[in-house]
Write a protein that holds these residues in place. Structure first.
Motif, PDB file in Angstrom:
ATOM      1  N   ALA A 120       0.702  -1.135   0.032  1.00  0.00           N
ATOM      2  CA  ALA A 120      -0.099  -0.058  -0.030  1.00  0.00           C
ATOM      3  C   ALA A 120       0.692   1.208  -0.041  1.00  0.00           C
ATOM      4  CB  ALA A 120      -0.959   0.010   1.172  1.00  0.00           C
ATOM      5  N   SER A 121       1.783   1.367   0.771  1.00  0.00           N
ATOM      6  CA  SER A 121       2.957   2.458   1.049  1.00  0.00           C
ATOM      7  C   SER A 121       3.407   2.479  -0.385  1.00  0.00           C
ATOM      8  CB  SER A 121       3.796   2.336   2.089  1.00  0.00           C
ATOM      9  OG  SER A 121       4.691   3.016   2.301  1.00  0.00           O
ATOM     10  N   ALA A 122       4.152   1.568  -0.788  1.00  0.00           N
ATOM     11  CA  ALA A 122       4.992   1.617  -2.037  1.00  0.00           C
ATOM     12  C   ALA A 122       3.906   1.882  -3.334  1.00  0.00           C
ATOM     13  CB  ALA A 122       5.627   0.057  -2.462  1.00  0.00           C
ATOM     14  N   SER A 123       2.845   1.384  -3.424  1.00  0.00           N
ATOM     15  CA  SER A 123       2.176   1.615  -4.594  1.00  0.00           C
ATOM     16  C   SER A 123       1.707   3.174  -4.497  1.00  0.00           C
ATOM     17  CB  SER A 123       0.836   1.064  -4.620  1.00  0.00           C
ATOM     18  OG  SER A 123      -0.205   1.367  -3.542  1.00  0.00           O
ATOM     19  N   PHE A 124       1.747   4.108  -3.281  1.00  0.00           N
ATOM     20  CA  PHE A 124       1.326   5.339  -3.414  1.00  0.00           C
ATOM     21  C   PHE A 124       2.544   6.156  -3.660  1.00  0.00           C
ATOM     22  CE2 PHE A 124       1.763   9.206  -0.213  1.00  0.00           C
ATOM     23  CZ  PHE A 124       0.418   9.999  -0.923  1.00  0.00           C
ATOM     24  N   ARG A 125       3.723   5.838  -3.227  1.00  0.00           N
ATOM     25  CA  ARG A 125       4.932   6.447  -3.394  1.00  0.00           C
ATOM     26  C   ARG A 125       5.486   6.120  -4.799  1.00  0.00           C
ATOM     27  NH1 ARG A 125       6.483   8.352   1.297  1.00  0.00           N
ATOM     28  NH2 ARG A 125       5.272   7.592   2.970  1.00  0.00           N
ATOM     29  N   THR A 126       5.457   4.895  -5.300  1.00  0.00           N
ATOM     30  CA  THR A 126       6.324   4.617  -6.578  1.00  0.00           C
ATOM     31  C   THR A 126       5.630   4.571  -7.979  1.00  0.00           C
ATOM     32  OG1 THR A 126       6.433   2.536  -5.905  1.00  0.00           O
ATOM     33  CG2 THR A 126       8.096   3.872  -5.227  1.00  0.00           C
ATOM     34  N   PHE A 127       4.202   4.095  -7.770  1.00  0.00           N
ATOM     35  CA  PHE A 127       3.577   3.677  -8.985  1.00  0.00           C
ATOM     36  C   PHE A 127       2.910   5.008  -9.767  1.00  0.00           C
ATOM     37  CE2 PHE A 127       0.476  -0.323 -10.263  1.00  0.00           C
ATOM     38  CZ  PHE A 127       1.341  -0.425 -11.414  1.00  0.00           C
ATOM     39  N   ARG A 128       3.902   5.513 -10.435  1.00  0.00           N
ATOM     40  CA  ARG A 128       3.533   6.822 -11.424  1.00  0.00           C
ATOM     41  C   ARG A 128       3.358   6.877 -12.595  1.00  0.00           C
ATOM     42  NH1 ARG A 128       2.741   8.468  -6.889  1.00  0.00           N
ATOM     43  NH2 ARG A 128       3.846   9.494  -5.560  1.00  0.00           N
ATOM     44  N   ALA A 129       2.783   7.332 -13.303  1.00  0.00           N
ATOM     45  CA  ALA A 129       2.400   7.662 -14.789  1.00  0.00           C
ATOM     46  C   ALA A 129       3.649   8.500 -15.402  1.00  0.00           C
ATOM     47  CB  ALA A 129       0.966   7.920 -15.160  1.00  0.00           C
ATOM     48  N   ARG A 130       4.941   7.968 -15.212  1.00  0.00           N
ATOM     49  CA  ARG A 130       5.844   9.171 -15.763  1.00  0.00           C
ATOM     50  C   ARG A 130       5.878   8.581 -17.379  1.00  0.00           C
ATOM     51  NH1 ARG A 130       9.007  10.225 -11.545  1.00  0.00           N
ATOM     52  NH2 ARG A 130       8.568   8.645  -9.415  1.00  0.00           N
ATOM     53  N   THR A 131       5.744   7.547 -17.997  1.00  0.00           N
ATOM     54  CA  THR A 131       6.037   7.230 -19.308  1.00  0.00           C
ATOM     55  C   THR A 131       4.540   6.769 -19.687  1.00  0.00           C
ATOM     56  OG1 THR A 131       6.780   5.035 -19.064  1.00  0.00           O
ATOM     57  CG2 THR A 131       8.287   7.034 -19.249  1.00  0.00           C
ATOM     58  N   PHE A 132       4.633   6.507 -21.156  1.00  0.00           N
ATOM     59  CA  PHE A 132       3.372   5.859 -21.813  1.00  0.00           C
ATOM     60  C   PHE A 132       3.198   4.195 -21.370  1.00  0.00           C
ATOM     61  CE2 PHE A 132       1.784   3.101 -25.380  1.00  0.00           C
ATOM     62  CZ  PHE A 132       0.398   3.643 -25.589  1.00  0.00           C
ATOM     63  N   GLU A 133       4.332   3.499 -21.194  1.00  0.00           N
ATOM     64  CA  GLU A 133       4.392   2.414 -20.932  1.00  0.00           C
ATOM     65  C   GLU A 133       3.883   2.181 -19.560  1.00  0.00           C
ATOM     66  OE1 GLU A 133       6.900   3.520 -22.625  1.00  0.00           O
ATOM     67  OE2 GLU A 133       7.129   2.602 -24.174  1.00  0.00           O
ATOM     68  N   ALA A 134       4.293   3.083 -18.366  1.00  0.00           N
ATOM     69  CA  ALA A 134       4.116   3.149 -16.901  1.00  0.00           C
ATOM     70  C   ALA A 134       2.553   3.269 -16.926  1.00  0.00           C
ATOM     71  CB  ALA A 134       5.098   3.969 -16.420  1.00  0.00           C
ATOM     72  N   THR A 135       2.034   4.263 -17.935  1.00  0.00           N
ATOM     73  CA  THR A 135       0.662   4.692 -17.667  1.00  0.00           C
ATOM     74  C   THR A 135      -0.159   3.473 -17.855  1.00  0.00           C
ATOM     75  OG1 THR A 135       1.416   6.620 -18.171  1.00  0.00           O
ATOM     76  CG2 THR A 135      -1.032   6.239 -18.454  1.00  0.00           C
ATOM     77  N   LEU A 136       0.135   2.596 -19.219  1.00  0.00           N
ATOM     78  CA  LEU A 136      -0.330   1.270 -19.668  1.00  0.00           C
ATOM     79  C   LEU A 136      -0.222   0.253 -18.492  1.00  0.00           C
ATOM     80  CD1 LEU A 136       0.632   0.352 -23.001  1.00  0.00           C
ATOM     81  CD2 LEU A 136      -1.663   1.033 -22.147  1.00  0.00           C
ATOM     82  N   LEU A 137       0.814   0.225 -17.885  1.00  0.00           N
ATOM     83  CA  LEU A 137       0.844  -0.719 -16.753  1.00  0.00           C
ATOM     84  C   LEU A 137      -0.068  -0.341 -15.662  1.00  0.00           C
ATOM     85  CD1 LEU A 137       2.419  -3.261 -15.895  1.00  0.00           C
ATOM     86  CD2 LEU A 137       3.775  -1.672 -14.672  1.00  0.00           C
TER      87      LEU A 137
END
Lengths: 209, 283
Positions: A120-137
């Motif tokens: 829960a903590s990691a998803s808040f801190r690191t799961f970012r839509a920085r690139t197109f691929e990251a947004t898809l993920l």
């Protein structure tokens, strides 16, 4: 000879067992049956080796008073104590099972449960839509997470679980299949390299035999 | 440090408290969310339903206590289903941490359903070797298990008299927190043609979809949701259905945290870009 003999055993057994797979003769089946027994015996010895290694490392740590040595005492007491209780039987009400049910299960369950907090903590801190691929993920993760919980009633029907199932059935499966084929080809090439003696790191030690 | 920066660097203990509340409240006050059954879970149920009474099912409990909250409920549900259908169950372990769990779950389910050890089920215990054990069962189960967990010779167990290899077993169900299902598919299915169903943790479930589409696995029970679905199918609520409320809240919380984190991140990035544009050049 310390390197040549293991390499020869590996080559002979690798070739023999590969040929055995295609030969349905009684002698071939006899060889297969005995090799399976040998494999199980070797696996048991590997377990014993691991146990002895664990005891050796922690004993040395305690004797030399290395960093965090008191924890090694706990590890040794745990290993030896569990071994000893095993001599009184392994049935449902045995001391061995008491240790398992009231120490090992709660400890392992606690360690694994902590993951929920860290995820829960990691998803808040690191799961970012920085690139197109990251947004898809990120979008795929949200769909699967919401599709894997019973919220149909509140989200207007079955569309979200169906969408999650589609993500798993198509894009996920295509990627997984690619990985599996790659791993399979890698495993075949590694097996061949080991059988033919090209890959020798499993022998351990340095270059000199 | 602006508001978004502060928000993104919030003390993680606040998140831990939210997670704790999200788990505890639904356990104390159940929400009773209705679970719908997914096709991979239904396939496992249908396969067991299709077996004639008396057909043996091999259940391999290949997990340890760390994954018990997810895999324990599905093990119990599969055993309940088999006992209800009068399918003799052979229990075994490929994971050294599994015997205690298999023993506890089978004892509990057997007491509830009236199943008798030796007649309706038997427990063979753990055997080291993994692949070798799976392969040897293809020839004769006695090669790796000459006796059961209590050291009773296999031939003295009534239900085992006519069972020698996979050809005598209707279905293999592997319940695993690691990669054992791959090994079961590669050796028991591919070499000996055994039918394989798997029960795995939620994070692992995605890895096994290729096996479902090729038919190498007849079905898949994934995570606590899968366990809850199976409990719904057999009509016996257990820990799977009980835990779904808490899991739902936590999934929602995590999705909410991801969305909030990304909104704050995007707004902060926009602010930074604006700041760079308004800053005099060369500064």
């Amino acid at each position: 000879m310390r390197r040549e003999i293991p390499l020869a055993i590996c080559l002979i057994m690798g070739v023999v067992m590969t040929v055995q797979f295609f030969v349905p003769h009684a002698a071939s089946q006899w060889l297969f049956d005995n090799m399976m027994k040998w494999l199980i015996i070797i696996a048991i010895f590997a377990l014993m080796l691991g146990l002895l290694n664990l005891i050796k490392i922690h004993t040395q740590k305690v004797i030399n008073r290395r960093k965090d040595w008191p924890y090694s005492i706990v590890a040794l007491v745990g290993v030896v104590g569990t071994l000893i209780t095993g001599f009184w039987g392994i049935g449902a009400d045995s001391p061995f099972m008491v240790l398992y049910n009231y120490i090992q299960i709660p400890m392992q369950a606690t360690m694994f449960s902590l993951l929920a907090f860290y995820i829960a903590s990691a998803s808040f801190r690191t799961f970012r839509a920085r690139t197109f691929e990251a947004t898809l993920l990120l979008i795929a993760a949200v769909i699967v997470m919401l599709g894997r919980v019973p919220l149909e009633k509140y989200l207007g029907g079955q569309w979200l679980p169906d969408l999650a199932e589609w993500v798993l059935d198509y894009p996920n499966m295509a990627a997984e299949r690619g990985i599996m084929i790659g791993v399979g080809l890698g495993a075949i090439s590694m097996a061949l390299k080991i059988i033919l003696g090209i890959e020798r790191s499993w022998l351990g030690g340095g270059e000199k035999g | 440090m602006n508001f978004f920066d502060k928000f993104l660097k919030i003390d993680r203990r606040y998140i831990f408290i939210l997670v704790a509340i999200g788990v505890v409240i639904p356990l104390v006050f159940p929400l009773g969310l209705a679970v719908t059954v997914s096709p991979p879970v239904k396939n496992v149920y249908d396969e067991i339903e299709s077996l004639k009474p008396g057909t043996p099912v091999l259940v391999s409990v290949d997990f340890d206590p760390s994954t018990e909250p997810e895999l324990g409920p599905m093990t119990a549900a599969v055993l309940r289903h088999c006992f209800k259908r009068k399918l003799p169950v052979i229990l075994m372990n490929l994971h050294p941490g599994g015997p205690g769990l298999a023993l506890a779950i089978s004892d509990k389910v057997a007491k509830e359903t009236g199943a008798k050890e030796g007649v309706d089920y038997c427990f063979l215990g753990y055997k080291a070797g993994g692949t070798a054990v799976i392969l040897s069962i293809g020839r004769d189960i006695r090669l790796s298990y000459p006796a059961d967990y209590y050291n009773k010779p296999i031939d003295q167990i009534p239900m085992m008299k006519n069972i020698r290899s996979y050809s005598d077993i209707g279905l293999v169900v592997t319940l695993s927190g690691s990669t054992f299902p791959d090994v079961w598919v590669a050796y028991a299915h591919e070499r000996f043609g055994a039918k394989i169903a798997a029960g795995v943790t939620a994070v692992m479930a995605a890895d096994y979809y290729p096996y479902l589409s090729t038919g190498q696995m007849i079905g898949l029970i994934g995570g606590l949701k899968g366990a809850a679905e199976y409990e719904k199918l057999i009509g016996v609520p257990g820990n799977g259905l009980k835990g779904m409320d808490a899991q739902t809240i936590i999934h929602l919380l995590i999705v909410l945290l991801i969305i909030l984190g990304n909104i704050a991140f995007l707004l902060m990035r926009r602010q930074q870009r604006r700041g760079e544009q308004t800053r005099p050049s060369g500064a």
